[in-house]
Design an enzyme around this catalytic site. Structure first.
Site, short mmCIF file in Angstrom:
data_model
loop_
_atom_site.label_atom_id
_atom_site.label_comp_id
_atom_site.label_asym_id
_atom_site.label_seq_id
_atom_site.Cartn_x
_atom_site.Cartn_y
_atom_site.Cartn_z
N LEU A 24 6.07 -18.44 5.04
CA LEU A 24 5.15 -17.37 4.65
C LEU A 24 5.59 -16.15 5.43
O LEU A 24 5.81 -16.26 6.64
CB LEU A 24 3.70 -17.73 5.02
CG LEU A 24 2.90 -18.63 4.08
CD1 LEU A 24 1.49 -18.81 4.62
CD2 LEU A 24 2.85 -18.08 2.67
N ASP A 25 5.70 -15.00 4.77
CA ASP A 25 6.22 -13.86 5.50
C ASP A 25 5.21 -13.32 6.52
O ASP A 25 4.04 -13.69 6.53
CB ASP A 25 6.73 -12.76 4.56
CG ASP A 25 5.65 -12.12 3.72
OD1 ASP A 25 5.75 -12.16 2.49
OD2 ASP A 25 4.69 -11.56 4.30
N TYR A 26 5.69 -12.47 7.38
CA TYR A 26 4.95 -11.97 8.54
C TYR A 26 3.56 -11.42 8.17
O TYR A 26 2.58 -11.67 8.88
CB TYR A 26 5.79 -10.89 9.22
CG TYR A 26 5.21 -10.30 10.48
CD1 TYR A 26 5.29 -11.00 11.69
CD2 TYR A 26 4.62 -9.04 10.48
CE1 TYR A 26 4.77 -10.47 12.86
CE2 TYR A 26 4.11 -8.50 11.65
CZ TYR A 26 4.19 -9.21 12.84
OH TYR A 26 3.68 -8.68 13.99
#
Length: 244
Positions: free
Chosen positions: A101-103
């Site tokens: 999951l991106d930042y």
């Protein structure tokens, strides 16, 4: 007797595919001898080492984590940002995230030390559904939602058909809440899909992973998966996902 790459994966060192790469690169020894044959089988008394470090078999563990926004989905970060592992100080097993999951995205993330399990759930051919709730700038038309459903042409190719559902809109603020379900795992895929049709994502959360949701958890909290949930995920993946 088990295949060498399976033993390495079960020890939580790497996924099975990565373990195969390590073997082919000559970084794995069995009883002191370099082994490059992928079909090699080892028993409980064999000493397996990866990069000179002895492989210790760990019991497999599985966790459902509510990843907060502003956390990196990696085991370590060279910029000293908070990582998902920072939320598991009491877990002694060498766990790592299943997929990414991106930042700036929050929501469900699975954590495990079982490389085969991780590989099964992240391989594109197994088509596990992931459902996201996106707050976007602008109010998408029905035609734009149909584009998401049919597939969007991105730089890395056409996305698979998705499920898109209009949840709500705020005409005063010119924003909308859209539910999007995909079964791929490309980098920043959901954000790129919305950007492509002209509705940049302002906020993004992964609400469901297959049949799992975040019930009972706050951001930063986690719980173990039950044995039944683990079995369900494995069966689901082997049966080609849960798409209708």
């Amino acid at each position: 007797m088990e295949r060498l790459q399976k033993v390495i994966a079960h020890a939580g060192i790497a996924s099975r595919r990565k373990a195969e790469e390590l073997i082919l690169q000559g970084k794995v020894t069995v009883n002191g001898e370099v082994v490059k044959q992928l079909g090699t089988k080892v028993g409980p008394n064999d000493v397996v080492e990866v990069n000179g470090i002895k492989v210790e078999k760990e019991a497999p563990v599985y966790f459902l984590f509510y990843k907060p926004k502003g956390v990196v989905t990696t085991v370590k970060d060279d910029k000293n940002r908070k990582t998902v592992l920072d939320f598991f100080p009491e877990v002694t097993e060498r766990i790592y995230p299943v997929g990414r999951l991106d930042y700036d995205t929050s929501g469900i993330l699975l954590m495990t030390n079982d490389g085969e399990f991780a590989n099964l759930l992240t391989h594109p051919k197994y088509e596990i559904e992931k459902t996201y709730i996106a707050k976007v700038k602008g109010i998408p038309t029905r035609e734009h939602l149909k584009q998401l459903q049919k597939g969007i042409r991105l730089d890395d190719g056409l996305t698979a058909p998705a499920k898109a559902k209009f949840l709500s809109a705020n005409k005063r603020k010119n924003t909308a809440i859209i539910e999007l379900t995909i079964h791929e795992g490309r980098n920043r895929q959901v954000r790129r899909m919305f950007e492509k049709i002209g509705y940049p994502v302002m906020k993004l959360k992964r609400e469901r992973y297959a049949f799992l949701d975040l019930t009972g958890l706050n951001a930063g909290e986690w719980r173990p998966l039950t044995p039944h949930e683990v079995k369900q995920l494995i069966v689901l993946a082997k049966n080609g996902g849960n798409r209708r």
